[in-house]
Scaffold this active site. Sequence first.
Site, mmCIF file in Angstrom:
data_model
loop_
_atom_site.group_PDB
_atom_site.id
_atom_site.type_symbol
_atom_site.label_atom_id
_atom_site.label_comp_id
_atom_site.label_asym_id
_atom_site.label_seq_id
_atom_site.Cartn_x
_atom_site.Cartn_y
_atom_site.Cartn_z
ATOM 1 N N HIS A 232 -2.276 -5.337 1.593
ATOM 2 C CA HIS A 232 -3.572 -6.002 1.459
ATOM 3 C C HIS A 232 -3.305 -7.399 0.935
ATOM 4 O O HIS A 232 -2.386 -7.593 0.139
ATOM 5 C CB HIS A 232 -4.471 -5.264 0.464
ATOM 6 C CG HIS A 232 -5.642 -6.102 0.016
ATOM 7 N ND1 HIS A 232 -6.788 -6.187 0.763
ATOM 8 C CD2 HIS A 232 -5.804 -6.940 -1.040
ATOM 9 C CE1 HIS A 232 -7.620 -7.039 0.159
ATOM 10 N NE2 HIS A 232 -7.040 -7.494 -0.937
ATOM 11 N N ARG B 185 -1.798 -14.346 4.654
ATOM 12 C CA ARG B 185 -2.474 -13.696 5.783
ATOM 13 C C ARG B 185 -1.665 -13.829 7.071
ATOM 14 O O ARG B 185 -1.625 -12.910 7.880
ATOM 15 C CB ARG B 185 -3.888 -14.254 5.944
ATOM 16 C CG ARG B 185 -4.772 -13.869 4.739
ATOM 17 C CD ARG B 185 -6.142 -14.512 4.784
ATOM 18 N NE ARG B 185 -6.946 -14.010 5.883
ATOM 19 C CZ ARG B 185 -7.544 -12.822 5.893
ATOM 20 N NH1 ARG B 185 -7.411 -12.000 4.882
ATOM 21 N NH2 ARG B 185 -8.273 -12.463 6.921
ATOM 22 N N ASN C 205 -2.059 0.224 6.807
ATOM 23 C CA ASN C 205 -1.563 -1.046 7.331
ATOM 24 C C ASN C 205 -0.669 -1.801 6.345
ATOM 25 O O ASN C 205 -0.513 -3.005 6.425
ATOM 26 C CB ASN C 205 -2.723 -1.910 7.841
ATOM 27 C CG ASN C 205 -3.685 -2.318 6.761
ATOM 28 O OD1 ASN C 205 -3.588 -1.832 5.625
ATOM 29 N ND2 ASN C 205 -4.602 -3.207 7.067
ATOM 30 N N GLU D 93 -9.635 -10.772 -7.442
ATOM 31 C CA GLU D 93 -8.689 -9.663 -7.265
ATOM 32 C C GLU D 93 -7.538 -9.757 -8.255
ATOM 33 O O GLU D 93 -7.086 -8.734 -8.775
ATOM 34 C CB GLU D 93 -8.187 -9.641 -5.811
ATOM 35 C CG GLU D 93 -9.302 -9.251 -4.838
ATOM 36 C CD GLU D 93 -8.881 -9.236 -3.376
ATOM 37 O OE1 GLU D 93 -9.706 -8.829 -2.540
ATOM 38 O OE2 GLU D 93 -7.733 -9.628 -3.062
ATOM 39 N N TYR E 129 -12.554 -2.105 -3.817
ATOM 40 C CA TYR E 129 -13.050 -2.181 -2.441
ATOM 41 C C TYR E 129 -14.573 -2.042 -2.366
ATOM 42 O O TYR E 129 -15.104 -1.691 -1.298
ATOM 43 C CB TYR E 129 -12.385 -1.109 -1.579
ATOM 44 C CG TYR E 129 -10.969 -1.453 -1.132
ATOM 45 C CD1 TYR E 129 -10.727 -2.571 -0.333
ATOM 46 C CD2 TYR E 129 -9.892 -0.651 -1.482
ATOM 47 C CE1 TYR E 129 -9.450 -2.878 0.101
ATOM 48 C CE2 TYR E 129 -8.601 -0.961 -1.044
ATOM 49 C CZ TYR E 129 -8.386 -2.076 -0.255
ATOM 50 O OH TYR E 129 -7.118 -2.387 0.179
ATOM 51 N N PHE F 215 -15.420 3.666 7.007
ATOM 52 C CA PHE F 215 -14.048 4.010 6.627
ATOM 53 C C PHE F 215 -13.818 4.004 5.119
ATOM 54 O O PHE F 215 -12.687 4.206 4.662
ATOM 55 C CB PHE F 215 -13.056 3.066 7.322
ATOM 56 C CG PHE F 215 -13.290 1.599 7.053
ATOM 57 C CD1 PHE F 215 -12.838 1.001 5.894
ATOM 58 C CD2 PHE F 215 -13.954 0.798 7.990
ATOM 59 C CE1 PHE F 215 -13.035 -0.353 5.655
ATOM 60 C CE2 PHE F 215 -14.156 -0.557 7.761
ATOM 61 C CZ PHE F 215 -13.700 -1.128 6.579
ATOM 62 N N ARG G 194 2.657 -6.388 9.281
ATOM 63 C CA ARG G 194 1.920 -5.279 9.878
ATOM 64 C C ARG G 194 2.460 -4.903 11.249
ATOM 65 O O ARG G 194 2.475 -3.738 11.623
ATOM 66 C CB ARG G 194 0.424 -5.605 9.911
ATOM 67 C CG ARG G 194 -0.211 -5.447 8.518
ATOM 68 C CD ARG G 194 -1.536 -6.105 8.456
ATOM 69 N NE ARG G 194 -2.264 -5.821 7.224
ATOM 70 C CZ ARG G 194 -3.272 -6.557 6.775
ATOM 71 N NH1 ARG G 194 -3.657 -7.628 7.458
ATOM 72 N NH2 ARG G 194 -3.889 -6.238 5.658
ATOM 73 N N THR H 298 -5.269 -7.297 10.603
ATOM 74 C CA THR H 298 -5.574 -6.040 9.901
ATOM 75 C C THR H 298 -5.152 -4.822 10.715
ATOM 76 O O THR H 298 -4.559 -3.888 10.189
ATOM 77 C CB THR H 298 -7.099 -5.964 9.622
ATOM 78 O OG1 THR H 298 -7.475 -7.113 8.874
ATOM 79 C CG2 THR H 298 -7.452 -4.703 8.837
ATOM 80 N N LYS I 69 0.812 -1.211 0.000
ATOM 81 C CA LYS I 69 0.000 0.000 0.000
ATOM 82 C C LYS I 69 0.856 1.276 0.000
ATOM 83 O O LYS I 69 2.048 1.235 0.300
ATOM 84 C CB LYS I 69 -0.928 -0.017 1.223
ATOM 85 C CG LYS I 69 -1.982 -1.124 1.182
ATOM 86 C CD LYS I 69 -2.975 -0.935 2.327
ATOM 87 C CE LYS I 69 -4.035 -2.019 2.311
ATOM 88 N NZ LYS I 69 -5.089 -1.743 3.318
HETATM 89 P P1 CMP Z 1 -7.523 -4.347 3.525
HETATM 90 O O1 CMP Z 1 -7.066 -5.745 3.676
HETATM 91 O O2 CMP Z 1 -6.884 -3.569 2.411
HETATM 92 O O3 CMP Z 1 -9.114 -4.316 3.314
HETATM 93 C C1 CMP Z 1 -9.904 -3.207 3.676
HETATM 94 C C2 CMP Z 1 -9.132 -2.153 4.387
HETATM 95 O O4 CMP Z 1 -9.879 -1.174 5.072
HETATM 96 C C3 CMP Z 1 -8.295 -2.792 5.476
HETATM 97 O O5 CMP Z 1 -7.248 -3.558 4.895
HETATM 98 C C4 CMP Z 1 -7.878 -1.565 6.278
HETATM 99 O O6 CMP Z 1 -6.659 -0.997 5.820
HETATM 100 C C5 CMP Z 1 -8.977 -0.554 5.982
HETATM 101 N N1 CMP Z 1 -9.663 -0.150 7.193
HETATM 102 C C6 CMP Z 1 -9.730 1.101 7.682
HETATM 103 N N2 CMP Z 1 -10.431 1.145 8.815
HETATM 104 C C7 CMP Z 1 -10.846 -0.121 9.077
HETATM 105 C C8 CMP Z 1 -11.595 -0.718 10.122
HETATM 106 N N3 CMP Z 1 -12.095 -0.014 11.136
HETATM 107 N N4 CMP Z 1 -11.804 -2.051 10.046
HETATM 108 C C9 CMP Z 1 -11.331 -2.780 9.031
HETATM 109 N N5 CMP Z 1 -10.604 -2.260 7.999
HETATM 110 C C10 CMP Z 1 -10.357 -0.949 8.034
#
Ligand code: CMP
Length: 139
Positions: free
Chosen positions: A116, A86, A113, A127, A50, A58, A103, A92, A10
């Site tokens: 992805h 993962r 973070n 994807e 997304y 968010f 992470r 996450t 990212k």
């Molecule tokens: P990602 O795996 O890219 O998928 C969705 C993204 O939303 C997640 O990682 C986070 O970076 C982002 N995100 C931001 N806020 C939240 C939250 N409160 N809960 C989950 N994902 C979040």
Amino acid sequence: ALERTFSIIKPDAVRRNLIGKIIAKFEENGLRPVAMKKIHMTREQAEGFYAVHKERPFFTELVEQMIASPVVVQVLEGENAIARNREIMGATNPANADEGTIRKEFALSVGENSVHGSDAPETAREEIKFFFTDDEIVG
Ligand code: CMP
């Protein structure tokens, strides 16, 4: 089984010059990049990618962060690649991520973070197709 998964390094990580360190984590843990490119996502791409999160509070911030600067998209291949990726990424929210995960080491916050990764075989297929054509994947 040998699987393929989809990965994004990212903007927060690319900006901090962490591409190499993150790819090293994948390679050290049995995941080989079989396709990769650096791109600057358009708003339409980020919103489409997304779309499943469209109703989440968010969503707007997520899209803004993903289009703020370039990312690296990859297809990673290896044994149980989806679950393994993962594990390598960690939770996450970096506050909940285990020692040694990407992470834990690099992420700034739940939004920024650093990586992805696909969460299941069906999303991995979708994807990968979202960003790569078959001829861009080179085994
Ligand atoms: P990602 O795996 O890219 O998928 C969705 C993204 O939303 C997640 O990682 C986070 O970076 C982002 N995100 C931001 N806020 C939240 C939250 N409160 N809960 C989950 N994902 C979040």
